[in-house]
Every structure is written in C-alpha cells, then in structure tokens.
Design a protein around this motif. Sequence first.
Motif, PDB file in Angstrom:
ATOM      1  N   VAL A 224       0.836  -1.203   0.000  1.00  0.00           N
ATOM      2  CA  VAL A 224       0.000   0.000   0.000  1.00  0.00           C
ATOM      3  C   VAL A 224       0.870   1.252   0.000  1.00  0.00           C
ATOM      4  CG1 VAL A 224      -1.965  -1.055   1.192  1.00  0.00           C
ATOM      5  CG2 VAL A 224      -0.064  -0.106   2.518  1.00  0.00           C
ATOM      6  N   ALA A 225       0.270   2.369  -0.371  1.00  0.00           N
ATOM      7  CA  ALA A 225       0.987   3.642  -0.363  1.00  0.00           C
ATOM      8  C   ALA A 225       1.587   3.889   1.017  1.00  0.00           C
ATOM      9  CB  ALA A 225       0.041   4.782  -0.739  1.00  0.00           C
ATOM     10  N   GLY A 226       2.804   4.392   1.046  1.00  0.00           N
ATOM     11  CA  GLY A 226       3.468   4.671   2.307  1.00  0.00           C
ATOM     12  C   GLY A 226       4.959   4.823   2.086  1.00  0.00           C
ATOM     13  N   GLY A 227       5.661   5.012   3.171  1.00  0.00           N
ATOM     14  CA  GLY A 227       7.103   5.233   3.068  1.00  0.00           C
ATOM     15  C   GLY A 227       7.836   4.062   2.436  1.00  0.00           C
ATOM     16  N   ARG A 228       7.447   2.845   2.804  1.00  0.00           N
ATOM     17  CA  ARG A 228       8.164   1.680   2.277  1.00  0.00           C
ATOM     18  C   ARG A 228       8.029   1.550   0.766  1.00  0.00           C
ATOM     19  NH1 ARG A 228       6.860  -3.069   6.687  1.00  0.00           N
ATOM     20  NH2 ARG A 228       7.702  -1.915   8.470  1.00  0.00           N
ATOM     21  N   THR A 229       6.791   1.730   0.288  1.00  0.00           N
ATOM     22  CA  THR A 229       6.594   1.563  -1.157  1.00  0.00           C
ATOM     23  C   THR A 229       7.154   2.759  -1.927  1.00  0.00           C
ATOM     24  OG1 THR A 229       4.329   2.364  -0.825  1.00  0.00           O
ATOM     25  CG2 THR A 229       4.632   0.007  -1.001  1.00  0.00           C
ATOM     26  N   SER A 230       7.041   3.949  -1.357  1.00  0.00           N
ATOM     27  CA  SER A 230       7.617   5.114  -2.044  1.00  0.00           C
ATOM     28  C   SER A 230       9.128   4.975  -2.153  1.00  0.00           C
ATOM     29  CB  SER A 230       7.268   6.405  -1.309  1.00  0.00           C
ATOM     30  OG  SER A 230       5.886   6.662  -1.414  1.00  0.00           O
ATOM     31  N   ASN A 231       9.721   4.331  -1.172  1.00  0.00           N
ATOM     32  CA  ASN A 231      11.170   4.131  -1.195  1.00  0.00           C
ATOM     33  C   ASN A 231      11.582   3.126  -2.276  1.00  0.00           C
ATOM     34  OD1 ASN A 231      13.827   4.515  -0.283  1.00  0.00           O
ATOM     35  ND2 ASN A 231      13.712   2.640   0.933  1.00  0.00           N
ATOM     36  N   ARG A 232      10.616   2.550  -2.956  1.00  0.00           N
ATOM     37  CA  ARG A 232      10.895   1.698  -4.118  1.00  0.00           C
ATOM     38  C   ARG A 232      10.448   2.388  -5.412  1.00  0.00           C
ATOM     39  NH1 ARG A 232      11.099  -3.902  -2.263  1.00  0.00           N
ATOM     40  NH2 ARG A 232      12.476  -3.737  -0.457  1.00  0.00           N
TER      41      ARG A 232
ATOM     42  N   ALA B 268      16.900  -6.964  -1.917  1.00  0.00           N
ATOM     43  CA  ALA B 268      16.104  -5.774  -2.264  1.00  0.00           C
ATOM     44  C   ALA B 268      16.903  -4.481  -2.238  1.00  0.00           C
ATOM     45  CB  ALA B 268      14.900  -5.664  -1.335  1.00  0.00           C
ATOM     46  N   ASP B 269      18.154  -4.538  -1.772  1.00  0.00           N
ATOM     47  CA  ASP B 269      18.918  -3.295  -1.606  1.00  0.00           C
ATOM     48  C   ASP B 269      18.911  -2.433  -2.869  1.00  0.00           C
ATOM     49  OD1 ASP B 269      19.423  -4.200   0.873  1.00  0.00           O
ATOM     50  OD2 ASP B 269      21.579  -4.499   0.613  1.00  0.00           O
ATOM     51  N   GLY B 270      19.182  -3.065  -3.995  1.00  0.00           N
ATOM     52  CA  GLY B 270      19.289  -2.306  -5.244  1.00  0.00           C
ATOM     53  C   GLY B 270      17.960  -1.786  -5.757  1.00  0.00           C
ATOM     54  N   GLU B 271      16.864  -2.205  -5.106  1.00  0.00           N
ATOM     55  CA  GLU B 271      15.537  -1.721  -5.497  1.00  0.00           C
ATOM     56  C   GLU B 271      15.171  -0.459  -4.729  1.00  0.00           C
ATOM     57  OE1 GLU B 271      14.175  -3.082  -7.992  1.00  0.00           O
ATOM     58  OE2 GLU B 271      15.532  -4.792  -8.054  1.00  0.00           O
ATOM     59  N   ASN B 272      15.909  -0.175  -3.679  1.00  0.00           N
ATOM     60  CA  ASN B 272      15.590   1.021  -2.897  1.00  0.00           C
ATOM     61  C   ASN B 272      15.906   2.275  -3.695  1.00  0.00           C
ATOM     62  OD1 ASN B 272      14.600  -0.412  -0.731  1.00  0.00           O
ATOM     63  ND2 ASN B 272      16.595  -0.527   0.292  1.00  0.00           N
ATOM     64  N   TYR B 273      15.064   3.254  -3.493  1.00  0.00           N
ATOM     65  CA  TYR B 273      15.107   4.458  -4.324  1.00  0.00           C
ATOM     66  C   TYR B 273      16.507   5.058  -4.393  1.00  0.00           C
ATOM     67  CZ  TYR B 273      13.101   8.726  -6.376  1.00  0.00           C
ATOM     68  OH  TYR B 273      12.776   9.765  -7.209  1.00  0.00           O
ATOM     69  N   GLU B 274      17.202   5.011  -3.272  1.00  0.00           N
ATOM     70  CA  GLU B 274      18.520   5.661  -3.232  1.00  0.00           C
ATOM     71  C   GLU B 274      19.638   4.810  -3.824  1.00  0.00           C
ATOM     72  OE1 GLU B 274      18.164   6.465   0.870  1.00  0.00           O
ATOM     73  OE2 GLU B 274      17.607   8.558   0.568  1.00  0.00           O
ATOM     74  N   PHE B 275      19.360   3.545  -4.104  1.00  0.00           N
ATOM     75  CA  PHE B 275      20.398   2.680  -4.667  1.00  0.00           C
ATOM     76  C   PHE B 275      20.048   2.163  -6.062  1.00  0.00           C
ATOM     77  CE2 PHE B 275      20.840   1.540   0.033  1.00  0.00           C
ATOM     78  CZ  PHE B 275      21.756   2.550   0.255  1.00  0.00           C
TER      79      PHE B 275
END
Lengths: 535, 535
Positions: A224-232, B268-275
């Motif tokens: 769902v929308a939130g910090g975790r998904t936005s961080n992807r 999942a590290d490389g999927e994070n927005y910053e990486f």
Amino acid sequence: MQGEQSQLSMTRRDLLRLIGLSAGGAMMYQAMSSLGVAADSPYKGTPVLQGTPRGASVLILGAGLAGMVAAYELRQAGYKVQVLEYNARPGGRNWTLRGGDTYTELGGDTQHCQFDRGLYINPGPWRIPYHHRGLLDYCKKLNVPLEPFVQVNHNAYLHNSDAFGGKPQRYRAVNADYRGYVAELLAKVTQQSKLDAQLTKDDQAQLLESLQRWGALDNHYAYVAGGRTSNRRGYDKEPGGGLSAKPIDSQPLQLHDLLTSKLWSGLADGENYEFQTTLFQAVGGMGRIGEAFGRQLQGVIHYNAKVTAIHQDDHGVAVSYEDARRPGHVQTARADWCICTIPLSILSQIPMNVSAAMTDAISAVPYAASVKIGLQFKRRFWEEDEDIYGGITATSLPINTISYPSSDFNSKGKGVLLGAYAYGLDAYQFTAMSPEERVRQAVEMGNQIHPQYKQEFENGIAVAWHRAPFTLGCFAAWSDDLRAKHYDNLCQIDGRIALAGEHASYLPAWQEGAVTSALDVIARLHQRVLARGAA
Amino acid sequence: MQGEQSQLSMTRRDLLRLIGLSAGGAMMYQAMSSLGVAADSPYKGTPVLQGTPRGASVLILGAGLAGMVAAYELRQAGYKVQVLEYNARPGGRNWTLRGGDTYTELGGDTQHCQFDRGLYINPGPWRIPYHHRGLLDYCKKLNVPLEPFVQVNHNAYLHNSDAFGGKPQRYRAVNADYRGYVAELLAKVTQQSKLDAQLTKDDQAQLLESLQRWGALDNHYAYVAGGRTSNRRGYDKEPGGGLSAKPIDSQPLQLHDLLTSKLWSGLADGENYEFQTTLFQAVGGMGRIGEAFGRQLQGVIHYNAKVTAIHQDDHGVAVSYEDARRPGHVQTARADWCICTIPLSILSQIPMNVSAAMTDAISAVPYAASVKIGLQFKRRFWEEDEDIYGGITATSLPINTISYPSSDFNSKGKGVLLGAYAYGLDAYQFTAMSPEERVRQAVEMGNQIHPQYKQEFENGIAVAWHRAPFTLGCFAAWSDDLRAKHYDNLCQIDGRIALAGEHASYLPAWQEGAVTSALDVIARLHQRVLARGAA
C-alpha cells in the motif's frame, strides 16, 4: 547436514589457502574452478598452440572478431596468415558510426553520418557481459578501455500505447508494484494456511518475513501507499532539506491495470544472464575493439576484397576475390588452410566445395532481422528534463527500444541516443523504408514517449541489417531443431576448410560467440596441422 | 475508462508539444512537471536570489557541501561571505583518501595512506542517486565528471557464515531462485483457484503468464533446472563457440535452504530508491566535488579554524575560533548572519545562544556509527579470478560489506576495494580497535569470502566515523519520533543564526540533504535580509 557442509567448506577453504600460498593466482583460479567456487567456462584463457606449424599458411576470410582473433593467435603461433575482408575497415559487425562516416546499404542508399565529434552509435554489438571472458581478455590485451553499459535504468520507461492512456510508466514504479503485489498475494495465501501442503510452518514464517522485506509490504503484509513503497517506486514529492521538505508518498498502480498493461513483460530483461550487471561497453564505441585488432594486424588484412569462390583440393585452398569497389578483375589467394568467417547468409551464395552436410548446414540457418537508428539531439533532454541517465525504455511501438547513452553522463551539450532497436516484424517494416524515412518514423514514434523529440532533433542514421552488404542480416537465428540437425556439421573441419563466427557458437549475436568459436577452431586446426605436417 | 485516459493523454501531449515549440526546454520541463510527467522535487534548479543584500555579510561555519553551497550561492547573490573550516581541506565528509594522505583520528592514531597512484577510497559518501538533482547540477556546473557506481552486481556474493557451509553464493543465483520459487508458489495457488476471491479469471490468466516470464518458470509453471533458469542463475558450463561448447544447466538451490539462509535479505537493496540505477560516483573519488567547490571559494574559506563559541545579538553574530593545529589563541569572526553547518554531534558541545527549542533539537539527535576500510591488493583478483566487476558483496561478518571498485574495470595491476563498510554494532566493534587492528581484521574476515586476500594484500586504511574529530559520528540518525518533535525547531532561523547540513534534511547521510538544506536556508535567510534591510 549444516555441520557437514561447514566442515566440507572449511576443508575446501584450507585447501585453497594452501594452494594460494604455494602457487600463483592462475593456479588458485584453477583450483577454485575445480572446487566449484568459480564457474566453468569454455574460455580457458589465451590458447597456447604448442608445437610449430613448420611454415603452414592459413587464409582467413573476414576481418570481423572471429577472423581477427584467429589471425592474431595463428600468427603468434608461427603460421603464415593473410585475411581477406570485404569492407574497407576491420571489425565487421563490431562497428561504430561516427560523424564523417559514410555507409552505403544494399540498394545503393548512402548515408553520411552527421553526428558531432565524440557522438556515435554502434549498429552492431553494443554490450559486453561480465562472463564473456574471451572478449574481455582481448580488450585487456589490446588496451581497449571499458565502461559500464547501463541496461536497466529504474527511471527509464516501460511504454505500451494501449495501456495507461499511452503514458509511459517509470520502470521503478512498475517493477516495485508488480513485485509488491506478487509478494502480497503470496503472503496472503500463506497466512490463510494455503501453503501448508508445500511448506513447513517454519519455512512459511521465513517466507513471510522475506516477502515483507523483498516486496516492501507493510506490517500487515499489504502493498500500500506509504514510506516503504515510495522508497521503491518513488515519491509524489521527494524528500529534501530544510523546512517544507517533507516527502509525499506516491500511489501504487492498480493490480488489474498493471496486469492488463503487459508492462510486466519488460521487467525481467535485466535479470537475463547476458544483460545482468556488470555489463560493459567500449569507451568511445564498440568499434574500438575491431580497430585495435586491425592495428595489430596491419599488413595482414587485405581490405575491399569480395570473395567470389572458395576451392580446396588435397594440396590447399584457393580463394577467388575481386575488389569490392571495382568488381570484374578476379584475383586468387592461396594457402594450406582456410578459416572462413563469412556470415552464412552470404557464404550460402558463394561456391565452396565442402561436404553436403556442411553445405546443408550453411544454407539452413536463417538470419535475424534488426534495425538500429541513431538520433542526435541538441541537448541531453532525457537527462536534463527526465533524470534518465543511460538504460533502456521498452515500448510497444515498432521502434521497440530507446536507449540513452551510457557515456558522458551529466554533460552539457548535444547527445545521440539509440532511437530504435527494432527486431522481428518491426525490423522488416523499417528495413523496407528508405534510410531517411526510418529516421523520420523513429522521431515521430519516439515523440510519443519524449515530447521534446521534435524540438530537439538534429540528424539521424539508420542501419537495417538485412540491407548490410557484408552480412545480409543481423545474426544466425538458430532454433533448437536446426541446431540439433546442423550445428556439429557446420563446426567440423572439412578437409582444409573450417568455419568460425557467432554462427558457429552457442552464443549467436554475441561477440563472445565469434571469439570462442575462433579459439575453438584454431585449436582443432592446429592439432590437424601437427598431425599431418605442414603441407 | 481506457478511452478517457487516451484522450486525456493526447491532450496532455499536444499541450506539451505546443509549449515545447513556443518556449525552451526549461519551460517544457516545468510544464512536464505540473502535468505529472516529471516527478516533483524540492530542488528547483539553482536558486536565483532576487533583490540586493545591500552589503549584508554571512559567516558560514563548515566547508562541507552545505557550507560551500551556501557560500557559493550567497556570494553570487552579492553577500559578503566568509567560511570557517576545521579541517585543512574543503569537503568535510565529502572526502577521498589517496596515497600520500595523512589522517589523525580522535585518540591520536595517525594513518599514512599508502595506496598507489590513482587508487583511493571514499570514507564518506560514495554514491550519487540519479534523483539527487541539486548535487548533480553542481557537478555539471563545476565540471566534476561522473561515472556509474555499480551497486548491484549479479556476480558478486551474498554470504552468511551460517548458511551453505559458509560458502558465498552468487547474487544471480539467490536472486533468480528466490524470485522463481515465489513465482512458482503463487502460480500453483492460482491454478488451484485459491485466488478466486481476489482476482477475476482474466486477471489470473495475466498473472500466470506474467509469473512464467518474470520467474523463468517452465511450461508447467515450475521453477526447475533448465535453459530458462540457467539463463538467470548461470550455468554449470557456459555456452561457447565451436564444438564441445554446449552449455550445461545449473541446479537451483533448495527453497528450504534458501529461506533459512536469510540471504534473501540482501536482494532488495538495489531496489531502494537511493540505490537504484543509474547511480553515480565522481571520477577519481567523491572528494573531487568538495575540491571543486574549494577552488571556487579560494580565499573565502579559512581552514584549520576550530569554532569554540557562537554568540548572536541584535546587531550580528560573533564566532570565536582557534587554530585547530595550535589551540589556545582565540580569534573572533563577525558577520550580520551566520549559517552553521557543524554536525550536531559537535555543535551540541559548542556554546551558542539560540532558543531552548533549537538547543534541545541540537542535543536530541544521535549520530550513526560507521566504519570504512580500504584495502590495496597486488592485483584485481576479484575481476581476474571471479569475474566480479564493481558492486557489493553483503556478508553476515562484521565487515558487513565488500565493495569492488567501479572504475578502471578490466585493467591490469593493483586495485583498492572497500574491505569493510560496517554499521551499527559491528561499526562500534571496529571503532574500538586501533586502525591497524581494523585493517588486520578486515583482511582476516574478507579472506573467508575471497581466499586470495592474504596472498594479495598490500596495505589498508580505516576510518571510524565516531573517531573523526570533525564529526564524531557518521550522520544524524533521526527517528520518526525525534523528527516529529525536533526537526522543524532545528530548521528555523533563530534570530541571526540558521543551521544547514544533512542533519537539517529528510535525506540524512546523503550529500543531497546537505545541498538542499543549504538552498532552503539561504532562500529563507535572503527573504529575512530583504525584509529587515542589510543590518
């Protein structure tokens, strides 16, 4: 079981340490290989052809990578080597088009590349996987510097004209959402005990924990929308500094929309063995490799030589050729042996007295169609406006692909991108057009993804491989059936003639196929020479 | 619905084209932004501080990125600017250690970096995400060339001492197998109609088709050894050229082993927005950015200046400082305004008369621990023996990370890799050791993953951030609670003093946090100056 593995591993490690201490790195690598730490590869390093060829001569047809690798190594081993090459340059499909270059395709259309200095496209191969050890070793040996080729760019697009109103979606969003929903669906059925038949409760607990992390699920295993998904998938407003810099989360796409969009079909490309990180390109264009080989083989390669017939008898091989620029006057080159790297699409039209099995093989393999179009723009708007640095946008449009340059990142000024890399039916469609029309269409289509196209476009160049006079196609399109029937026949040494090239490999289209096929064939030829004596 | 989207999209595109034709790229980008094509970012390009400061002066504390961005822009806008910096160099945590450099940590241990020419480590920031627009723009403006930083390398390792007998596993294998099993499990329950409550039959059909492609499943939706899975996880014997070049497929890991190994936690590290791709580093070391700013600000920055007190009154700010090399003689710098970028870990120990709320905020935020260790080896064995070019190996060992250099790929000779990037408890453990012992331990531990370590090691250097005299920690470790309570108080302009730095951002640890916090604060300060007049 765990304990046994541990002991086994320690023994293995201790053994490696002992080997490492008493011997050098190469020995260590061999040991690592046989112990399963390093993968097995058909490439075993530069071949050392032991034993003297006693004056034997080899005529090599084609100065592509296969022909030049063979020439380079055979000359090193003491053979008399000459190479006949159709083009006025070394490399074959290893080729970079730069400003000032001219290219005439079948049918007579001539294009003059107008790119600015330093800008280029590679009409042929453009990527080097990390496991293509043969090619990488030659790059090292010939001092051809490499740089990363960006295949997957999370900020490039996936685009389907029929989905999301034709609006391109960022790879990161589609990638995160697909993965997230898959994780959520699987977590849900796990919690509902629907996996009890397959997994122990302990494994289910591990699975849930892993899905949450891997899929960016919330504490209730929902995507769902939130910090975790936005961080992807990215933010509606990105985090920044100071006041008013608080991020705003983005909304995932709907699962139904995602599934019907088919955009998921572009998600796995970068996971394929040949496109995985770390992928490389040659600095300044892939053609730098062919050019480096060409410098090594100065005086050995006879350019502008169009082969018209290949004939062998008990004493040697005679090859008829004429000047590709002024046909008519036929000359003959002779040698004890011949390594022919001419693409099958062309070789099948050249008289050559080899076995029926090899002749059948040569005729059997179709060549894949492909069109690449390079477009120069006044500015690197994909970087400046859209934060896209390298990588690939995949689209349902006939251009199939837009690839952004993996060099000169973040630089000012102009840029050239690959405005189309079309294959299959789309490639035939482009092949049928004039070069100018191909470029025009690529701009028209690309404009649907990048609205800056029309304003920023300057010039372009288009290579349709089925119209390339020296290949008449892009690469040998083996099927499993064809390979079962013909491959070994194609690769046998037939009397005094042997074939090499990407078509004689399990790596069709790849430069490494050309390199390893050449290394394989010269090793076998050398054995035959030693067995039979020089003549 | 689909039709509506299509129309909407065409309208949007037509609009963009019109804007593009009648105006320039910047206008187009603004339009794209507001239409939702480009993401919203707190960074809106170089700030144009309109209106004259009429002789106002600003004293900036710290010549890290935040301080230098503020100085650069304020000077441009007409302010009188001076900067006090503790170190003898610009950059702060933007810092590259090269051969010949010397570093003395808290406690007095001095290390002399012995790397060969061209080799380096970045003890601080080492990656620039594609969406860190502020930093990227300054790199462009200051002519700092960038190159890709390889984060995910499919051929690097995931390693858990307690799994698979301690044998490191290739990322590609763990990644492909985990994804494949997840796809298989979900496909199975879909076929068993266990998703009927959630998905329509049509969506289930799309899901199955997508899972097969995405997960490399066979025609029965199973994840099993074969060509498809080898084309993700790698081969037992790789495809090559000529005869005997037929590939041999590899065997997937067992799902149970995979789940219990916990190696999935590194996927999942490389999927994070910053990486995510495309990630960058500065060519020659991240310190090139700080050095470039330093050249711009020559004469503006006063080095070796250790701030001991900060005092403001109605007329201005007075800052006491002494020579960091020869403490004792206190000097005073004065200005109308002060922008203080000193890390909170140090600022909390310096007397400064600001509000209780700001003082509380300064004291509230703990600093994260981190240790980085650079190791020089006689040869690039990770490339030569193991086909690892750049990227990161994640391990359960206290070194946490091994990172292979993302430059000079495939080159001959020596190399420096990051032998440890430890954080959390592991970092404290390393921090407690002497520098020599940190290096020794990093070699000892790394040797469990790369058996070549001990034979090839030459020298190393270790930076433990809690012992760095100019930061006493790595970065501001905000929690959600702390941020809710203190962040806005920290970022307010307090009389004539304002703070900036990564600690005053939603991007802690990132250079972009420093850049955007500086841009935010100077814009607000400038408004205040204009409102109040120069003095």
